[in-house]
Design an enzyme around this catalytic site. Structure first.
Site, mmCIF file in Angstrom:
data_model
loop_
_atom_site.group_PDB
_atom_site.id
_atom_site.type_symbol
_atom_site.label_atom_id
_atom_site.label_comp_id
_atom_site.label_asym_id
_atom_site.label_seq_id
_atom_site.Cartn_x
_atom_site.Cartn_y
_atom_site.Cartn_z
ATOM 1 N N ASP A 67 -7.445 13.224 -14.297
ATOM 2 C CA ASP A 67 -8.329 12.067 -14.118
ATOM 3 C C ASP A 67 -9.790 12.449 -13.977
ATOM 4 O O ASP A 67 -10.128 13.626 -13.862
ATOM 5 C CB ASP A 67 -7.858 11.262 -12.891
ATOM 6 C CG ASP A 67 -7.537 12.149 -11.689
ATOM 7 O OD1 ASP A 67 -7.934 13.327 -11.684
ATOM 8 O OD2 ASP A 67 -6.881 11.660 -10.759
ATOM 9 N N ASP A 137 -1.820 6.654 -0.529
ATOM 10 C CA ASP A 137 -1.077 5.442 -0.881
ATOM 11 C C ASP A 137 -0.010 5.728 -1.944
ATOM 12 O O ASP A 137 0.549 4.812 -2.535
ATOM 13 C CB ASP A 137 -2.032 4.335 -1.373
ATOM 14 C CG ASP A 137 -2.838 4.756 -2.606
ATOM 15 O OD1 ASP A 137 -2.620 5.878 -3.120
ATOM 16 O OD2 ASP A 137 -3.688 3.965 -3.057
ATOM 17 N N HIS A 139 -0.527 7.479 -4.776
ATOM 18 C CA HIS A 139 -0.977 7.598 -6.167
ATOM 19 C C HIS A 139 -0.813 9.017 -6.695
ATOM 20 O O HIS A 139 -0.881 9.986 -5.948
ATOM 21 C CB HIS A 139 -2.407 7.069 -6.366
ATOM 22 C CG HIS A 139 -3.509 7.862 -5.750
ATOM 23 N ND1 HIS A 139 -4.311 7.378 -4.750
ATOM 24 C CD2 HIS A 139 -3.982 9.097 -6.030
ATOM 25 C CE1 HIS A 139 -5.222 8.275 -4.433
ATOM 26 N NE2 HIS A 139 -5.042 9.346 -5.196
ATOM 27 N N GLU A 144 -2.803 4.044 -9.188
ATOM 28 C CA GLU A 144 -2.672 3.380 -7.896
ATOM 29 C C GLU A 144 -1.425 2.493 -7.865
ATOM 30 O O GLU A 144 -0.878 2.147 -8.922
ATOM 31 C CB GLU A 144 -3.912 2.509 -7.656
ATOM 32 C CG GLU A 144 -5.220 3.292 -7.518
ATOM 33 C CD GLU A 144 -5.397 3.926 -6.130
ATOM 34 O OE1 GLU A 144 -4.392 4.225 -5.459
ATOM 35 O OE2 GLU A 144 -6.557 4.124 -5.736
#
Ligand code: GLP
Length: 248
Positions: A67, A137, A139, A144
């Site tokens: 990313d 979370d 990811h 996400e």
């Protein structure tokens, strides 16, 4: 899934680096997927040490990162290109032209994503090994929590928790410095990898590791999809890996 649980961050980093090194020794032109974040820094250090000790040759290795923040230039010290250069690429004999990171400066999101998918198809095909971290979370990359698993490279709006978590790495330390969007490889390409290592260290990751690997497979915990992959190695420390997941 295999679990390698070590006593601390250093030994977990060593274990992850040993697996990556073994992959490169086995296949000189390995296609390797790389991750950023604070977790893999120690593993990259160990890989540099192995290179300096003449134990590793990166000259035919091809890498692609997961990313990149949308809007950060390569020269920004929080861009993932900068991270990879300073933590690994500048210190080993990899050819920079064989290292791929999404182009954060491409403002046309559709183009940025299709360009990266084309690179992944043409230059990688399928990773021999993909290294992952995990966000608070759940990811992976910057995929996400969502109502579906995204297959291809996408432009994502970062969750508040992700922005908060990553703010510590920015110079000012405040959330306003963190870009609100990022380009990320899709879960489809990650899952196509022949082998995946997910590194998780520190108490802060324990709950999400438990959810991801002992809970249901759901796109609301993106890393949980790894339960469906046939060759995943979870590498971490006692703080991050709950007893129920440890083996041996
Ligand atoms: C970022 C990256 C992820 C990484 C995560 C965890 O959001 N996009 O690839 O896994 O951070 O970071 P850390 O290792 O610092 O906890």
């Amino acid at each position: 899934m295999r679990v390698i649980c070590k006593e601390d961050y250093d030994s977990a980093s060593r274990a992850a680096a040993d697996i990556i090194a073994a992959q490169i020794l086995l296949k000189k032109d390995s296609r390797i997927g790389l991750a950023t974040g604070s977790t893999p820094v120690g593993a990259y250090k160990r890989l540099v040490e192995k290179y300096e000790a003449n134990e590793l040759d990166f000259s035919d290795v091809i890498t692609a990162n997961l990313d990149e923040y949308r809007g950060l230039p390569k020269t920004h010290d929080q861009s993932y290109r900068y991270f990879m250069d300073t933590n690994l690429f500048d210190h080993v004999n990899i050819k920079k032209e064989n290292t791929y990171v999404p182009d954060g400066m491409e403002q046309d999101a559709k183009k940025a994503c299709s360009d990266y998918d084309r690179i992944l198809e043409e230059k990688i095909g399928r990773f021999d090994l993909q290294l992952l971290g995990i966000g608070g979370d759940g990811h992976i990359g910057f995929n996400e929590p969502s109502d579906h698993f995204c297959v291809n490279t996408q432009c994502v709006k970062l969750e508040e928790q992700t922005i908060k978590d990553n703010a510590r790495l920015f110079f000012s330390g405040d959330e306003s410095a963190v870009p609100k969007e990022a380009y990320t490889m899709g879960i489809g390409f990650i899952m196509r990898s022949k082998r995946i290592i997910l590194m998780a260290t520190g108490k802060g990751k324990r709950d999400i590791v438990e959810k991801a690997f002992s809970g249901p497979v759901t796109p609301y915990v993106p890393a949980s999809v790894l339960q469906l992959h046939p060759d995943v190695i979870l590498v971490g420390d006692f703080d991050a890996i709950p007893e129920t997941l440890r083996q041996g």
